[in-house]
Design a protein around this motif. Structure first.
Motif, PDB file in Angstrom:
ATOM      1  N   TYR A  31       0.862  -1.194   0.000  1.00  0.00           N
ATOM      2  CA  TYR A  31       0.000   0.000   0.000  1.00  0.00           C
ATOM      3  C   TYR A  31       0.890   1.233   0.000  1.00  0.00           C
ATOM      4  N   ASP A  56      -2.695   6.032  -2.670  1.00  0.00           N
ATOM      5  CA  ASP A  56      -3.857   5.402  -2.042  1.00  0.00           C
ATOM      6  C   ASP A  56      -4.251   4.142  -2.819  1.00  0.00           C
ATOM      7  N   ARG A  57      -3.262   3.366  -3.172  1.00  0.00           N
ATOM      8  CA  ARG A  57      -3.499   2.144  -3.939  1.00  0.00           C
ATOM      9  C   ARG A  57      -3.003   0.923  -3.169  1.00  0.00           C
ATOM     10  N   ILE A  58      -3.778  -0.159  -3.267  1.00  0.00           N
ATOM     11  CA  ILE A  58      -3.316  -1.462  -2.770  1.00  0.00           C
ATOM     12  C   ILE A  58      -2.915  -2.265  -3.999  1.00  0.00           C
ATOM     13  N   LYS A  93      -6.477  -7.295   4.320  1.00  0.00           N
ATOM     14  CA  LYS A  93      -6.145  -6.172   3.429  1.00  0.00           C
ATOM     15  C   LYS A  93      -6.672  -4.838   3.954  1.00  0.00           C
ATOM     16  N   ARG A 122      -5.138   0.160   4.510  1.00  0.00           N
ATOM     17  CA  ARG A 122      -5.623   1.551   4.375  1.00  0.00           C
ATOM     18  C   ARG A 122      -5.935   2.178   5.725  1.00  0.00           C
TER      19      ARG A 122
END
Lengths: 424, 256
Positions: free
Chosen positions: B104, B109-111, B251, B255
């Motif tokens: 991350y 702001d990406r997984i 997951k 975030r």
């Protein structure tokens, strides 16, 4: 005399047809071959220069040692100042910074998680500055398949094949995962402005094209660049000029003891290009030599056969008083006339084919699926002034040499035995 | 992620070198069998739960940089790492569950799932690759051991254990591990390709005792194919059998 011989040749096709056809084929092959190698190898050099090497390239000494690995941690720094110095010192040249980088291109789903991804090779150039000339040099606008060229630093072009594989459309976000200049992980969201197909398999398989400003942000390379490429005015690479520039630059700026000082290398000294350049220069001589040897052998043989067939004629001519030398010279003159006729026809066919291929090209893409050579998929010939006359050299020499060898038998005929021979 | 996570579980690869608190039988200087030595290493490396804070110092040709991270590890299957410093790395996270690895990045702001070709890349510019981090089988499962001799490392007498891959598909075809005979801890390791080419080398510089285990405090790791000067790992703190909530290995935590 010439008129007499010409009439003889035209009226007795058995004397002229085969030799003329042989000369025509050889001259056509020489002429077409010359334009083919001129176009194919010359095109490869131009493509390599535009996309990869420039006519000269400036890198840090450390980067130059490992340039195949695109080691951006060893990139040039304070690039703007160096560009200013280059432009002031060599105003007739055009210099522009570039960055090559490897990484992963990742397309998000609606939750921002990976929907599709693939490894990619990034190529960052100065797209937003029209004075840099990169749009034209790389034929960006002509190569766009969908969308448009980047207009913002955070926009990229994606190879059309890669875009289709990843199912990404112009306007969508694509994340690059790579390494920064310091070795940290680099994540950067670009917007796909369009897709592109250069017709160069090495690029069309999986590359992205970014503006250098965006790549610098993504890779933490402010005022840095992997390399600065330089182009001389005009379309043709001139090795002596490039080498003189490189020698002058290196004497001024490159220090053996400083691995991060800049060093300049010429196109010829990168990626084994010198061999290709030497080949381009030598190809005319190689083709001429090959065809002189091959055609001489064929025409020698044909001359021998012709002499046998004309055994009676030569005998009569000797019997009525022509000297051996006169007959020999007449046959040589005949061969020159045949050479001229064959060369004219062969050149006409060879140049016509050359001009057609120059205009239409031949697509060899299917033969290069696994190739990483930087060359266009469509090969075009290049007809130059030399193409128009190069075929005459083997055309005339081969017929002359072939006949000269075949005609030696004339001197071996014994006049004393002629009447006995003619009785047969 | 690399930091102590690697030392604990993800980096079994690295941590072969780590603690090797062997059986009392081994402590008595009596020659153990190769399988006993390897099993003891495996037993020592895997703890039920482990929370570590570590610093990684990466020495490149242009200079060095430090990265601090905190890792939560459970068994050999799950690991989660959060980078704490420097500012550019802060907030970057990695999660490994089984054979899957996600990262991350707060900047995007990406997984992102790390897979395929990317697994061979260096992590954070260090001398470790993602493949090194992804090893989740024990050494006993992956390799056939053989004791090939003994030799001192930094003045300490060591057994030399040669490991040969049982399955040709694994990253390193063979390894050599030097195990301190007295403290039963691996002090040196070299890893090889099938061709016999040396790929990586690890050295333990300092060890310390934690909850009855000898553990590497400071070690160096060198990718022999890279031009860098190697990567140092320093364990700042380690807590065995700490309580780790289940959500840490989902997951959603990336975030958070």
């Amino acid at each position: 005399m010439i008129r007499f011989l010409l009439k003889g040749l035209l009226r007795d096709r058995s004397r002229s047809l085969f030799p003329i056809l042989t000369v025509t084929a050889g001259v056509m092959a020489t002429s077409l071959g010359h334009s083919w190698f001129n176009g194919a190898l010359g095109g490869m050099i131009t493509t390599t220069a535009n996309f990869q090497t420039g006519y000269v390239k400036v890198m840090s000494r450390a980067y130059a040692e490992l340039s195949d690995e695109m080691p951006n941690d060893l990139a040039l720094v304070e690039v703007e100042a160096l560009l200013d110095e280059l432009e002031n010192a060599y105003p007739e040249w055009q210099f522009t910074p570039r960055i090559h980088f490897g990484g992963l291109l990742d397309i998000p789903d609606e939750h921002g998680e990976t929907r599709s991804q693939a490894p990619t090779m990034g190529f960052a150039v100065d797209l937003l500055n029209p004075d840099a000339g990169e749009l034209k040099r790389l034929k960006i606008n002509e190569s766009i398949v969908r969308g448009r060229a980047p207009q913002q630093p955070n926009e990229i072009l994606v190879a059309d094949e890669l875009a289709r594989k990843l199912e990404v459309e112009p306007g969508q976000v694509a994340t690059i995962i790579s390494s920064t200049m310091n070795g940290s992980m680099a994540f950067f969201n670009f917007t796909v402005s369009g897709t592109v197909n250069f017709g160069i398999l090495a690029l069309d398989r999986g590359s992205i094209i970014a503006d250098i400003r965006g790549a610098r942000r993504a890779l933490d390379m402010e005022d840095a660049a992997g390399e600065i490429v330089g182009f001389m005015p005009g379309d043709n690479y001139r090795d002596e000029t490039a080498q003189a520039l490189a020698d002058d630059f290196n004497a001024r700026y490159s220090y053996t003891e400083d691995q991060f000082s800049p060093t300049m290398v010429t196109l010829a000294d990168q990626n084994g290009n010198r061999w290709i350049l030497d080949m381009v220069g030598a190809m005319g001589s190689i083709l001429v030599t090959i065809f002189i040897i091959v055609m001489s052998l064929v025409l020698w043989n044909s001359g021998l056969m012709g002499s046998l067939r004309r055994y009676g004629e030569i005998g009569v001519r000797l019997a009525i008083g022509e000297s051996h030398g006169q007959i020999y010279r007449a046959m040589l003159l005949e061969s020159v006339l045949i050479g001229i006729m064959g060369s004219i026809i062969g050149t006409a066919i060879g140049v016509s084919l050359g001009l057609w291929i120059q205009s239409h090209g031949i697509d060899i893409g299917s033969m290069m699926k696994e190739s990483s050579i930087m060359m266009d998929n469509v090969i075009r010939t290049k007809v130059t002034t030399t193409t128009w006359y190069i075929g005459f050299i083997p055309g005339l020499l081969a017929t002359f040499i072939g006949t000269a060898f075949a005609g030696i038998g004339i001197y071996r005929r014994q006049t004393a035995s002629l009447f006995k021979e003619l009785e047969v | 992620m690399i930091g102590v996570t690697s030392m604990n579980r993800i980096g079994r690869a690295i941590f072969v070198l780590m603690v090797s608190q062997l059986t009392p039988l081994l402590n008595g200087q009596q020659q153990p069998t190769a399988k006993e030595l390897l099993q003891a290493l495996d037993d020592n490396m895997v703890a039920e739960n482990r929370v570590t804070v570590s610093t990684m110092i990466i020495h490149g040709r242009r200079g060095s940089r430090s990265i601090q991270s905190k890792s939560w590890t459970q068994g050999s299957e799950k690991a989660y790492t959060e980078y704490l410093a420097p500012a550019r790395e802060r907030g970057t996270k990695m999660l490994k569950v089984g054979d899957q690895l996600w990262t991350y990045s707060p900047a995007t702001d990406r997984i992102i799932q790390i897979a395929g070709h990317m697994l061979r890349q260096s992590v954070m510019g260090s001398d470790l690759s993602y493949e090194d981090m992804m090893e989740d089988q024990t050494l006993s499962e992956m390799y056939s051991p053989e004791i090939v001799g003994s030799e001192p490392v930094d003045g300490r007498d060591c057994w030399i254990l040669e490991l040969t891959a049982k399955n040709p598909g694994i990253t390193y075809h063979s390894r050599r591990v030097w195990i301190d005979k007295e403290r039963n801890i691996a002090l040196k390791e070299t890893r090889y390709a099938a061709s016999g080419k040396l790929l990586k080398e690890a050295l333990v510089k300092e060890v310390f005792q934690v909850e009855g285990r000898w553990y590497p405090k400071h070690m160096t790791f060198k990718d022999m194919l890279s031009t860098g000067e190697g990567t140092e790992f320093i364990v700042d703190s380690i807590d065995f059998n700490a309580e780790i909530p289940d959500y840490i290995f989902t997951k959603a935590v990336l975030r958070r």
